[in-house]
Enzyme design. Sequence first.
Site, PDB file in Angstrom:
ATOM      1  N   ASP A  70      -6.113  -2.136  -0.914  1.00 40.58           N
ATOM      2  CA  ASP A  70      -6.682  -1.537  -2.167  1.00 40.58           C
ATOM      3  C   ASP A  70      -7.940  -1.938  -2.415  1.00 40.58           C
ATOM      4  OD1 ASP A  70      -5.886  -4.024  -2.821  1.00 40.58           O
ATOM      5  OD2 ASP A  70      -4.801  -3.664  -4.544  1.00 40.58           O
ATOM      6  N   SER A  71      -8.630  -2.865  -1.530  1.00 38.55           N
ATOM      7  CA  SER A  71      -9.928  -3.346  -1.469  1.00 38.55           C
ATOM      8  C   SER A  71     -10.946  -1.988  -1.256  1.00 38.55           C
ATOM      9  CB  SER A  71     -10.331  -4.215  -0.466  1.00 38.55           C
ATOM     10  OG  SER A  71      -9.526  -4.077   0.820  1.00 38.55           O
ATOM     11  N   ASP A 109      -1.368  -1.118   0.828  1.00 35.60           N
ATOM     12  CA  ASP A 109      -1.147  -1.546  -0.207  1.00 35.60           C
ATOM     13  C   ASP A 109      -0.867  -0.476  -1.355  1.00 35.60           C
ATOM     14  OD1 ASP A 109      -1.530  -4.230  -0.343  1.00 35.60           O
ATOM     15  OD2 ASP A 109      -3.907  -4.190  -0.477  1.00 35.60           O
ATOM     16  N   LYS A 139       2.530  -3.080   1.415  1.00 34.47           N
ATOM     17  CA  LYS A 139       2.382  -4.364   0.967  1.00 34.47           C
ATOM     18  C   LYS A 139       2.229  -4.472  -0.756  1.00 34.47           C
ATOM     19  CE  LYS A 139      -2.047  -6.716   1.531  1.00 34.47           C
ATOM     20  NZ  LYS A 139      -2.278  -6.733   0.045  1.00 34.47           N
ATOM     21  N   GLU A 141       1.675  -7.028  -4.304  1.00 33.62           N
ATOM     22  CA  GLU A 141       1.317  -8.333  -4.892  1.00 33.62           C
ATOM     23  C   GLU A 141       2.301  -8.918  -5.767  1.00 33.62           C
ATOM     24  OE1 GLU A 141      -2.383  -7.977  -6.705  1.00 33.62           O
ATOM     25  OE2 GLU A 141      -3.417  -7.547  -4.710  1.00 33.62           O
ATOM     26  N   GLU A 208      -3.466 -15.479  -0.004  1.00 32.34           N
ATOM     27  CA  GLU A 208      -4.760 -15.369  -0.103  1.00 32.34           C
ATOM     28  C   GLU A 208      -5.566 -16.475  -0.845  1.00 32.34           C
ATOM     29  OE1 GLU A 208      -6.121 -11.445  -1.436  1.00 32.34           O
ATOM     30  OE2 GLU A 208      -8.170 -12.111  -1.859  1.00 32.34           O
TER      31      GLU A 208
HETATM   32  O1  KIV Z   1      -6.855  -5.140  -0.211  1.00 34.66           O
HETATM   33  C1  KIV Z   1      -6.906  -5.948   0.726  1.00 34.66           C
HETATM   34  O2  KIV Z   1      -7.997  -5.871   1.464  1.00 34.66           O
HETATM   35  C2  KIV Z   1      -6.344  -7.177   0.714  1.00 34.66           C
HETATM   36  C3  KIV Z   1      -6.971  -8.352   1.658  1.00 34.66           C
HETATM   37  C4  KIV Z   1      -7.777  -8.963   1.059  1.00 34.66           C
HETATM   38  C5  KIV Z   1      -5.756  -9.191   2.271  1.00 34.66           C
HETATM   39  O3  KIV Z   1      -5.211  -7.168   0.274  1.00 34.66           O
END
Ligand code: KIV
Length: 290
Positions: A70-71, A109, A139, A141, A208
């Site tokens: 989600d980055s 994510d 994934k 959080e 992280e």
């Molecule tokens: O969203 C992302 O890029 C991440 C990484 C920082 C691991 O979760």
Amino acid sequence: MTLCHNTGKYIYTIFVENVIMTNQNQSRVTIKVLNQMKNKSEKISMLTAYDFSFAKIIDEAGIDIILVGDSASNVMAGHETTLPITLDQMIYHASSVVRAVKRALVIVDLPFGTYQADSKEALKSAIKIMKESGAHAVKLEGGYQAKESIERIIQAGIPVMGHLGLTPQSIYKFGTYEVRAKDKDEASTLLNDAVMLEEIGCFSVLLEKIPNLLSKKVFSKLNVPIIGIGAGNHVDGQVLVLQDMLGMNKDFSPRFLRRYLDLDTLISKAVKKYSTDIKSGDFPNKEEQY
Ligand code: KIV
């Protein structure tokens, strides 16, 4: 059997023991393969990607896991945080990546607001990602607070990677992007959460920005592969944001980031030269026209 658009040839998939092969002799990275790598102490490489072009390059370069993070909210859309990106936007990025990838495991994510309300909503979001993007895992959080959602998603047959430590979707709770779990209480909660994530069936845990010694403790307690970002070297693999490691983001220089290219400068030079060539009449030359 699928038709390959580039060559017009059919690509078929056969299953050989635990490895999924294509007739292009490409073996897929599966969760089983990741476990085998861990058991052989072979490190796992992971990078983010959000689009077809970059995903194709990094997959062909042999990266083991591609994370559609989600980055994308920061890197692709220019938002200050990961919070604004939507489920449909994540699916757009993820399906572009999946179309490019022949070998790597693709993880996506679950974006902010698509799994926190309740576990049924979490499952719906995970199913939508899997169905519409063709990705291989999700994934999300959080530790204890995400337990019920993770359990429900795993029960539906969707592999889940957990994410602990600096969880960027909670940035307004933390108020800072500093290293997490430096104090005893937070470290002990993280350790318990990591054990719980493995117990409920997460195939891997991402840590992280936490102290090296804490990662080492987590590593000593878990059997599933642990991937780190800013979490030291006592883990099974590392992940970085692709654009950061390629040097496309000059303003972002955390200690954990190793830059492998200065792509910002290289792209800028190429674009300036292109512009100069157009303005001088040098481009296109005789060979470059019909
Ligand atoms: O969203 C992302 O890029 C991440 C990484 C920082 C691991 O979760």
